[in-house]
Design a protein around this motif. Structure first.
Motif, short mmCIF file in Angstrom:
data_model
loop_
_atom_site.label_atom_id
_atom_site.label_comp_id
_atom_site.label_asym_id
_atom_site.label_seq_id
_atom_site.Cartn_x
_atom_site.Cartn_y
_atom_site.Cartn_z
N PHE A 54 0.83 -1.21 0.00
CA PHE A 54 0.00 0.00 0.00
C PHE A 54 0.86 1.26 0.00
O PHE A 54 0.50 2.28 -0.58
CB PHE A 54 -0.92 0.01 1.23
CG PHE A 54 -2.19 -0.77 1.06
CD1 PHE A 54 -3.05 -0.54 0.00
CD2 PHE A 54 -2.56 -1.73 2.00
CE1 PHE A 54 -4.23 -1.25 -0.15
CE2 PHE A 54 -3.72 -2.45 1.85
CZ PHE A 54 -4.56 -2.21 0.77
N GLN A 55 2.00 1.18 0.66
CA GLN A 55 2.88 2.35 0.76
C GLN A 55 3.67 2.60 -0.52
O GLN A 55 4.08 3.73 -0.80
CB GLN A 55 3.84 2.17 1.94
CG GLN A 55 3.15 2.18 3.29
CD GLN A 55 4.08 1.83 4.43
OE1 GLN A 55 5.27 1.58 4.23
NE2 GLN A 55 3.55 1.79 5.65
N ARG A 56 3.87 1.55 -1.30
CA ARG A 56 4.68 1.69 -2.52
C ARG A 56 3.98 2.50 -3.60
O ARG A 56 4.61 3.31 -4.28
CB ARG A 56 5.07 0.31 -3.05
CG ARG A 56 6.16 -0.37 -2.25
CD ARG A 56 6.33 -1.82 -2.64
NE ARG A 56 6.65 -2.01 -4.05
CZ ARG A 56 6.76 -3.22 -4.62
NH1 ARG A 56 6.57 -4.31 -3.90
NH2 ARG A 56 7.07 -3.32 -5.89
N VAL A 57 2.69 2.25 -3.81
CA VAL A 57 1.93 2.98 -4.83
C VAL A 57 0.52 3.24 -4.29
O VAL A 57 0.04 2.53 -3.40
CB VAL A 57 1.83 2.18 -6.16
CG1 VAL A 57 3.20 1.92 -6.75
CG2 VAL A 57 1.08 0.87 -5.94
N PRO A 58 -0.17 4.25 -4.81
CA PRO A 58 -1.54 4.51 -4.35
C PRO A 58 -2.49 3.37 -4.71
O PRO A 58 -2.44 2.84 -5.83
CB PRO A 58 -1.93 5.79 -5.11
CG PRO A 58 -0.63 6.43 -5.49
CD PRO A 58 0.31 5.29 -5.75
N HIS A 59 -3.34 2.99 -3.75
CA HIS A 59 -4.37 1.96 -3.96
C HIS A 59 -5.74 2.57 -3.66
O HIS A 59 -5.85 3.42 -2.77
CB HIS A 59 -4.14 0.77 -3.03
CG HIS A 59 -2.98 -0.10 -3.40
ND1 HIS A 59 -1.67 0.29 -3.27
CD2 HIS A 59 -2.95 -1.38 -3.90
CE1 HIS A 59 -0.87 -0.70 -3.66
NE2 HIS A 59 -1.62 -1.72 -4.04
#
Length: 308
Positions: A54-59
């Protein structure tokens, strides 16, 4: 018409892994298309993204519904439309990922207009369900609308869709699948590039078995216990999903844990078979070799093929 990327296919087919890679490569944002991942708290059993992912890219839309909410294809399409609009306004790429075929169809094609059905039919079907059971009413749907029965994710367990199919047929004399197919002929709502990682059935089945074992090791049973302790109704829709309903049976001392795990694996394998059949019918779907070590590069090449 807005452009979107869609990653579809059966469970355990590297969709989420590919979505993360594409989101990072294309400056994209991931939008959920899984009917159970939409529910808050249902994470391990649905293979939802981890906190780190979740922190790597927007979900978007993951865990957006409370267990009491009755999500359906129409409400999902409206939520997804809003998320796509927001992503496009930011100048980034919407990446739709998930394995719920009806929700994807609703998003890409919209919903068919179904004539009103007389009110007396639904109570009769509920009485029939209580008297004869899920398998019996599913068998009857298979007789009157075999196409719809094949498309229903969860088969006899998905009583909501089974009842709807029978309700429409008895009320209109026309199979619900025919309304769906006639509507699909009107065209798509989005300019969608649809990708599907694929595996041979035996390979996918082994991946599913390994995934279920991993879910159990990660604490799926504890997740179910925590949901029940928090007041979640064991009969609510997300609790009837694969992995959850079998462990509820175990907690109710109806089956042993080993049997519950075995049933979860079997259920996911059967579900994956139906998913493969469903997604192969998606207009313009592009198959990718799920075993490829260059899966991300292969996907990007396909997405760029129209520009060459």
């Amino acid at each position: 018409m807005k452009s979107i990327v869609v990653l579809c296919g059966p469970t355990a087919s590297r969709k989420s892994e590919l979505a993360l890679g594409l989101a990072q490569a294309l400056d994209g944002e991931i939008i959920c298309c899984d009917s159970v991942q939409l529910y808050k708290g249902f994470r391990i059993g649905t293979a939802a993204p981890t906190d780190e992912e979740f922190q790597r890219v927007p979900h978007h839309l993951f865990g957006s519904l409370a267990w009491r909410e009755l999500g359906d294809a129409g409400s999902y399409a409206r939520l997804a439309d809003e998320a796509i609009e927001q992503v496009c306004n930011r100048g980034t790429t919407p990446i739709i990922v998930g394995g719920t075929g009806l929700y994807l169809r609703s998003l890409l094609e919209g919903l068919a207009e179904i004539p009103d059905v007389p009110d007396f039919i639904r109570p009769q079907l509920i009485e029939e369900l209580e008297r004869d059971g899920k398998e019996a009413i599913f068998a009857r749907l298979t007789e009157v609308d075999p196409i719809l029965a094949e498309r229903i994710e969860g088969g006899a367990q998905n009583t909501h869709r089974v009842m709807r199919g029978l309700e429409v047929f008895e009320g209109t004399g026309t199979p619900l699948s025919m309304y769906h197919d006639q509507h699909a002929a009107k065209g798509l709502r989005y300019d969608a590039k649809v990708l599907m990682p694929s595996f041979e059935a035996a390979v996918l089945n082994e991946r599913i078995n390994e995934r279920v074992d991993a879910m159990m090791d990660m604490g799926l049973l504890a997740e179910v216990e925590a949901l029940l302790s928090s007041g979640v109704d064991p009969m609510c829709r997300p609790m009837q999903a694969l992995g959850y309903r079998e462990l509820i049976q175990y907690l109710n001392e109806e089956i042993e844990l080993e049997a519950a795990t075995r049933f979860i694996k079997k259920g996911h394998r059967k579900y994956a078979k139906r998913q493969r059949t469903w997604f192969k019918r998606v207009d313009g779907v592009i198959g990718l070799d799920g075993l490829s070590e260059t899966l991300l590069e292969d996907a990007i090449k396909e997405l760029n093929s129209d520009q060459e």
